[in-house]
Design an enzyme around this catalytic site. Structure first.
Site, PDB file in Angstrom:
ATOM      1  N   GLN A 209       0.827  -1.212   0.000  1.00  0.00           N
ATOM      2  CA  GLN A 209       0.000   0.000   0.000  1.00  0.00           C
ATOM      3  C   GLN A 209       0.861   1.262   0.000  1.00  0.00           C
ATOM      4  OE1 GLN A 209      -2.055  -1.205   3.524  1.00  0.00           O
ATOM      5  NE2 GLN A 209      -0.184  -1.251   4.731  1.00  0.00           N
TER       6      GLN A 209
ATOM      7  N   HIS B 181      -7.566   4.762  19.775  1.00  0.00           N
ATOM      8  CA  HIS B 181      -6.788   3.716  20.444  1.00  0.00           C
ATOM      9  C   HIS B 181      -7.319   3.403  21.841  1.00  0.00           C
ATOM     10  CE1 HIS B 181      -3.657   4.944  17.348  1.00  0.00           C
ATOM     11  NE2 HIS B 181      -3.964   3.697  17.077  1.00  0.00           N
TER      12      HIS B 181
ATOM     13  N   GLU C 117       1.795  -7.304  12.349  1.00  0.00           N
ATOM     14  CA  GLU C 117       1.486  -6.255  11.362  1.00  0.00           C
ATOM     15  C   GLU C 117       2.061  -6.700  10.015  1.00  0.00           C
ATOM     16  OE1 GLU C 117       0.038  -2.946  10.961  1.00  0.00           O
ATOM     17  OE2 GLU C 117       0.763  -3.404   8.953  1.00  0.00           O
TER      18      GLU C 117
ATOM     19  N   ASP D 197       1.722 -11.860   8.134  1.00  0.00           N
ATOM     20  CA  ASP D 197       0.295 -11.855   7.817  1.00  0.00           C
ATOM     21  C   ASP D 197      -0.507 -12.347   9.035  1.00  0.00           C
ATOM     22  OD1 ASP D 197      -2.217 -12.265   6.840  1.00  0.00           O
ATOM     23  OD2 ASP D 197      -1.600 -13.446   5.099  1.00  0.00           O
ATOM     24  N   GLY D 198      -1.384 -11.500   9.541  1.00  0.00           N
ATOM     25  CA  GLY D 198      -2.171 -11.841  10.727  1.00  0.00           C
ATOM     26  C   GLY D 198      -3.058 -13.056  10.505  1.00  0.00           C
TER      27      GLY D 198
ATOM     28  N   ASP E 217      -6.870  -4.293  14.906  1.00  0.00           N
ATOM     29  CA  ASP E 217      -6.682  -2.872  14.580  1.00  0.00           C
ATOM     30  C   ASP E 217      -6.277  -2.775  13.120  1.00  0.00           C
ATOM     31  OD1 ASP E 217      -6.140  -0.216  14.403  1.00  0.00           O
ATOM     32  OD2 ASP E 217      -4.393  -0.233  15.709  1.00  0.00           O
TER      33      ASP E 217
ATOM     34  N   SER F  70      -7.134  -1.678   8.863  1.00  0.00           N
ATOM     35  CA  SER F  70      -7.726  -0.612   8.080  1.00  0.00           C
ATOM     36  C   SER F  70      -9.041  -1.108   7.477  1.00  0.00           C
ATOM     37  CB  SER F  70      -6.739  -0.106   7.028  1.00  0.00           C
ATOM     38  OG  SER F  70      -6.087  -1.183   6.435  1.00  0.00           O
ATOM     39  N   ASP F  71      -9.591  -0.359   6.553  1.00  0.00           N
ATOM     40  CA  ASP F  71     -10.897  -0.696   5.992  1.00  0.00           C
ATOM     41  C   ASP F  71     -10.811  -1.978   5.152  1.00  0.00           C
ATOM     42  OD1 ASP F  71     -12.139   1.782   6.975  1.00  0.00           O
ATOM     43  OD2 ASP F  71     -10.663   2.696   5.649  1.00  0.00           O
TER      44      ASP F  71
ATOM     45  N   PRO G 215      -4.967  -5.219   1.838  1.00  0.00           N
ATOM     46  CA  PRO G 215      -4.492  -6.316   2.681  1.00  0.00           C
ATOM     47  C   PRO G 215      -5.415  -6.645   3.858  1.00  0.00           C
ATOM     48  CG  PRO G 215      -3.035  -4.389   2.874  1.00  0.00           C
ATOM     49  CD  PRO G 215      -4.010  -4.105   1.776  1.00  0.00           C
TER      50      PRO G 215
HETATM   51  N1  SPD Z   1     -11.133   4.360   8.012  1.00  0.00           N
HETATM   52  C1  SPD Z   1     -10.012   4.153   8.826  1.00  0.00           C
HETATM   53  C2  SPD Z   1     -10.059   2.915   9.650  1.00  0.00           C
HETATM   54  C3  SPD Z   1      -8.712   2.702  10.240  1.00  0.00           C
HETATM   55  C4  SPD Z   1      -8.671   1.877  11.410  1.00  0.00           C
HETATM   56  N2  SPD Z   1      -7.340   1.574  11.870  1.00  0.00           N
HETATM   57  C5  SPD Z   1      -6.513   2.683  12.078  1.00  0.00           C
HETATM   58  C6  SPD Z   1      -5.196   2.313  12.669  1.00  0.00           C
HETATM   59  C7  SPD Z   1      -4.933   3.064  13.895  1.00  0.00           C
HETATM   60  N3  SPD Z   1      -4.034   2.367  14.741  1.00  0.00           N
END
Ligand code: SPD
Length: 279
Positions: A31, A62, A106, A137-138, A156, A158-159, A163
């Site tokens: 990414q 967090h 991560e 890879d989790g 935790d 991302s959208d 990945p």
């Molecule tokens: N739309 C954003 C969603 C992100 C969630 N994770 C963010 C990582 C922060 N540690």
């Protein structure tokens, strides 16, 4: 010269932050990772153009991903974090003295390296000897981890694009359940209940096929999709409203956002969400 950093959210709205300088930009194997110095939010991390965290608003996210599960889980000695490359989540986890070991998995080492260099105010616990950081890879990690090896699992990510996509399906949740102890708890970020309503509802319904107790909870993170944001708590036995008093008392002293009243209130859902979730 100032410029604007935008995230177009679900094609329906745009969140825009005024920046002064681009501090970092690298296309990793997975990414595009960027860090900006902004006027109102301090340093901001974006991944593939999506806001991930900022120095100014990171505590909303967090603290609310970590503190509700860690203050009600019967045991918190061994914690698994999937994602969380900026280090904010493990910082919150490691603030608990009862935590003996945190494994953070991560997928993208570029996010960790960039965060260590530019976001040291967020990731303040990288040197804690209780942290085992794995760049891996989790999904594979939980597939191969021994059953019953964690008291808490935190997602935790991302959208659900790129990945992180495979972190939203039943096979992955089943593995998470398996690596948890009988009284283990899981919490995850579960997107915007307003602008990603289908994803939010689907997370609850998929988790319900794996866990007995599911409680979506509602909070806000200013930089994410107009602010309204959700998390979801899952377990087989644990009532999230039964708090471990000494832990909450300690966190009330150190947290910027989280406290006992916020804990109680976060699980109170608006009627529209309750109807959608059928609870
Ligand atoms: N739309 C954003 C969603 C992100 C969630 N994770 C963010 C990582 C922060 N540690």
């Amino acid at each position: 010269m100032a410029f604007w950093v935008d995230e177009t959210f679900e094609g329906v709205c745009r969140v825009s932050v005024e920046a002064e300088e681009q501090l970092y930009s690298k296309q990793s194997e997975f990414q595009l990772v960027e860090i900006f110095q902004t006027k109102g939010f301090g340093r901001v991390l974006t991944i593939d153009g999506m806001f991930m965290t900022s120095e100014r608003d990171e505590h909303f996210y967090h603290e609310m991903l970590v503190q509700p599960p860690l203050n009600c889980a019967p045991s918190i000695e061994r914690v698994l974090v999937i994602g969380g490359g900026d280090g904010g989540t493990v910082r919150e986890v490691l603030s608990h003295k009862e935590v003996e070991k945190v494994v953070m998995v991560e997928i993208d080492g570029v996010v960790v390296d960039a965060s260590k260099k530019y976001l040291s105010s967020i990731g303040r616990a990288w040197e804690d000897p209780r942290l085992e950081l794995r760049i891996a890879d989790g999904i594979e990690y939980v597939k191969n981890a021994p059953s019953g090896s964690f008291d808490v699992v935190l997602l935790d990510h991302s959208d659900p694009v790129g990945p992180a996509e495979g972190l939203f399906n039943i096979a992955f949740y089943k593995d998470c359940r398996r690596v948890l102890t009988e009284k283990g708890v899981l919490a995850m970020q579960s997107e915007s209940p307003l602008l990603q309503r289908d994803t939010f509802l689907e997370i609850k319904s998929t988790l319900s096929d794996v866990f007995d107790v599911i409680h979506p909870y509602f909070s806000f993170v200013p930089l994410y999709g107009l602010g309204g944001w959700s998390f979801t708590f899952a377990s087989n036995q644990v009532d999230p409203l039964v708090l471990v008093d000494r832990r909450v008392a300690f966190q009330e002293e150190r947290c910027k956002h989280y406290n006992r009243d916020i804990h109680r209130g976060t699980f109170a859902l608006p009627n529209d969400l309750k109807r959608g979730l059928k609870i």
